[in-house]
Design an enzyme around this catalytic site. Structure first.
Site, PDB file in Angstrom:
ATOM      1  N   CYS A  75       0.833  -1.204   0.000  1.00 20.30           N
ATOM      2  CA  CYS A  75       0.000   0.000   0.000  1.00 20.30           C
ATOM      3  C   CYS A  75       0.876   1.267   0.000  1.00 20.30           C
ATOM      4  CB  CYS A  75      -0.982  -0.023   1.161  1.00 20.30           C
ATOM      5  SG  CYS A  75      -2.375   1.095   0.942  1.00 20.30           S
ATOM      6  N   HIS A 105      -3.809  -5.370   1.351  1.00 20.03           N
ATOM      7  CA  HIS A 105      -3.549  -5.702   2.758  1.00 20.03           C
ATOM      8  C   HIS A 105      -4.057  -7.119   3.034  1.00 20.03           C
ATOM      9  CE1 HIS A 105      -2.318  -1.722   4.102  1.00 20.03           C
ATOM     10  NE2 HIS A 105      -3.328  -1.197   3.439  1.00 20.03           N
TER      11      HIS A 105
END
Length: 486
Positions: free
Chosen positions: A326, A423
Site C-alpha cells: 500500500c 492488505h
C-alpha cells in the site's frame, strides 16, 4: 458496555470474549464501539472503513463487519490532526479542537448506528475507548459515559492487574465519575491475573466493601492467546526462534498502519520478523518490507532521515528481496503527487525510484474486500484495499496479482522488487508460502490465520465459562434496569 480504567486494560478482548460466549449460546449478538482512534482498520461488508477490533469482534459473533459497528473512526495523521471517518466514509481531516467542536454532530451518527443495531440484534456488546475518567475529554463525550448515559446502558469496568495498582485504578476511576455514572457501573473485571487467587481474595473483599459493587471475574493471563491487536503494534504472539531462520525486516515508521498484515509472519514457525526504527539496529535481512502508511510523505521523509535508502540499495545488491504494501508500494515509485493536500500541503515528493511508476493521491478512498490470484499462477490470495492513491506507469505492466477482473501491483523485471495495494496478502497459507518462496525461502509451514483466530475466540469463551459469574451479571443488570424504570 465494557469500559476500562486505562488504555489496553483489556476492553477489546473482553468484548470479543463476550461476543463469542453469547454467539455459542445461539444469541443474536453484535459488537459496537461508538468512537475508535486507530490506524489499524478494516473494510466492512457495506464498503466502509472501521476499526480492526470491531471487525474481529464481528467475526467472533459469526457476522460480517458493518460500518454501524464503529460509526466514528479517527485515523491520526500527526499528534494534532486526524482523518475523521463517519459511517465508514471519510469526512475530512480535523484538528483536535475541530473534532471537539464536531462531537455533537458525530453523536447523531453514533446514536443512529446504535438504534439500527439494537433493532437487529438481541444483544449488543459495547466497547468504550481509553478511560471514562479522562477529565479533559468529558465534555461532549460520545466514547464512554457520555454514550452510556445517552442510551441508559449498564457498564462493566475492567482493569489490568498485570501492570500493577489495580485497586487504585478501579477506586480512582470510580471516584472521578459523577453519581449517576458510578451507579451505572454494575461490576468489575480484573484482567491478566497470574498467581494464587487466594492471595488476591482479601483485596477483592475490600474492593466490594469499599465500592458496594461486585467483582464479576478475575481473568487469567492467557500466554498463548492469538488475537489481532486493536491499534498499537504487538509482537506478543510472535514465535521465539533459537536457530537461524528466514529474516524479515520492517521499518517501523511514524504512520505505520494495518500492522496486522504481519501477523501470519509473526506466527510462522520458521520466520523471524524485526520491526526496526533504523537500519543501525539490524545486521541484514532476507526480505525487507515497506509497510502501509497513513501519511506516506511523512514516513518517506523519516525513511530517508534514518538512512534506509542506502540500506535498501545494499540489500538489493546482495540479492535480497524488497516488498512494498500500500503506502510502502507508493514509496517505491518515482514520485507521489498530492494535488489536493490530502496528507498536508499540496505538492509532490520524490519516491525511492525503484519502480517505474508515479502515484497521485485522490479525494476518494478505495475500500473493498477482494479475492484473486497471483499473476500467471493459480495460487489464491485474499485481503482488502484501503488507499487514496492511483498509481500509473510502465512498472504496472508486470503486475503482482489479479484481483477480481483487475491487475494489482508490480514486480520489477529482475524479480527483486514487488509492490501491491493488497492488505492481508499473507493471510491465506497458500499465498504466504508463495510470497516466501518468491523471497527465497521455500517453506510450507504458513499458519491458517482464520483457523488461528477461531481458536483464540473459543479460548476466550472457554475462559469466561470458567471464570466469569454470568448469574451475578444477570442479577446486577436486572437490578440496574429496574432502577432505570423508577
Amino acid at each position: 458496555m465494557v469500559q476500562g480504567t486505562t488504555s489496553d486494560a483489556g476492553k477489546s478482548t473482553l468484548v470479543t470474549a463476550l461476543c463469542r460466549y453469547y454467539q455459542r449460546r445461539g444469541v443474536r449478538v453484535a459488537p459496537f464501539k461508538p468512537q475508535n482512534m486507530a490506524l489499524n482498520s478494516a473494510v466492512s461488508s457495506d464498503g466502509g472503513e472501521i476499526g480492526r477490533a470491531q471487525a474481529v469482534q464481528a467475526a467472533a459473533c459469526g457476522l460480517p463487519p458493518h460500518s454501524d459497528m464503529n460509526p466514528v473512526l479517527l485515523k491520526p495523521s500527526s499528534d494534532q490532526m486526524a482523518q475523521v471517518i463517519i459511517h465508514g466514509k471519510v469526512l475530512e481531516n480535523q484538528s483536535a479542537q475541530q473534532y471537539h467542536d464536531y462531537k455533537n454532530v458525530a453523536k447523531t451518527a453514533v446514536l443512529t448506528s446504535w438504534q439500527r443495531l439494537t433493532a437487529a440484534y438481541e444483544t449488543v456488546i459495547v466497547e468504550g475507548a481509553g478511560s471514562p475518567a479522562e477529565i479533559n475529554l468529558r465534555q461532549g463525550d460520545i466514547a464512554n459515559m457520555g454514550f452510556a448515559e445517552a442510551v441508559d446502558c449498564p457498564v462493566i469496568l475492567i482493569a489490568d492487574i498485570d501492570r500493577g495498582g489495580v485497586f487504585a485504578h478501579i477506586v480512582g476511576t470510580l471516584d472521578l465519575l459523577s453519581a449517576s455514572e458510578q451507579q451505572r457501573i454494575v461490576g468489575f473485571v480484573i484482567n491478566r491475573f497470574r498467581g494464587d487467587i487466594s492471595l488476591l481474595q482479601p483485596g477483592l473483599d475490600w474492593l466490594e466493601v469499599r465500592t458496594g459493587k461486585p467483582v464479576l471475574a478475575v481473568l487469567p493471563y492467557l500466554r498463548e492467546l492469538y488475537l489481532e491487536a486493536e491499534d498499537a503494534l504487538s509482537t506478543r504472539h510472535a514465535k521465539q526462534h533459537d536457530d537461524p531462520v528466514f529474516q524479515v525486516v520492517v521499518p517501523h515508521l511514524p504512520s505505520f498502519s494495518n500492522h496486522t498484515d504481519f501477523d501470519p509472519l509473526l506466527l510462522h514457525p520458521e520466520v523471524n520478523v524485526i520491526f526496526a526504527d533504523s537500519p543501525a539496529q539490524i545486521s541484514g535481512a532476507d526480505l525487507l518490507i515497506l509497510p502501509g502508511s497513513k501519511t506516506v510523505h511523512r514516513d518517506l521523509a523519516r525513511l530517508r532521515e534514518q538512512g534506509w535508502p542506502d540500506f535498501i540499495q545494499r540489500h538489493l545488491r546482495y540479492g535480497g528481496k524488497l516488498l512494498g504494501i500500500c503506502g510502502g508500494f507508493q514509496m517505491l515509485g518515482r514520485a507521489i503527487h498530492d494535488p489536493h493536500g490530502m496528507e498536508g500541503q499540496p505538492g509532490s515528493v520524490q519516491g525511492l525510484g525503484l519502480l517505474d511508476m508515479e502515484t497521485t493521491l485522490q479525494t476518494g478512498k478505495s475500500l473493498r474486500q477482494i479475492t484473486g490470484r497471483f499473476y500467471r499462477q493459480h495460487i489464491p490470495v485474499a485481503g482488502y484495499e484501503i488507499h487514496m492513491g492511483l498509481s500509473t506507469g510502465q512498472a504496472l505492466q508486470q503486475p503482482m496479482f489479479i484481483l477480481g477482473t483487475e491487475t494489482d501491483g508490480a514486480i520489477s523485471t529482475d524479480n527483486q522488487i514487488a509492490g501491491t495495494y493488497l492488505h492481508g496478502l499473507f493471510d491465506l497459507p497458500q499465498a504466504c508460502n508463495a510470497l516466501l518462496d518468491w523471497a527465497g525461502y521455500q517453506s510450507r509451514q504458513a499458519v491458517d490465520l482464520n483457523a488461528q483466530r477461531e481458536v483464540g475466540f473459543n479460548q476466550l469463551a472457554d475462559m469466561l465459562e470458567q471464570h466469569f459469574d454470568f448469574a451475578l451479571l444477570d442479577k446486577v443488570v436486572a437490578e440496574f434496569l429496574s432502577l432505570c424504570k423508577q
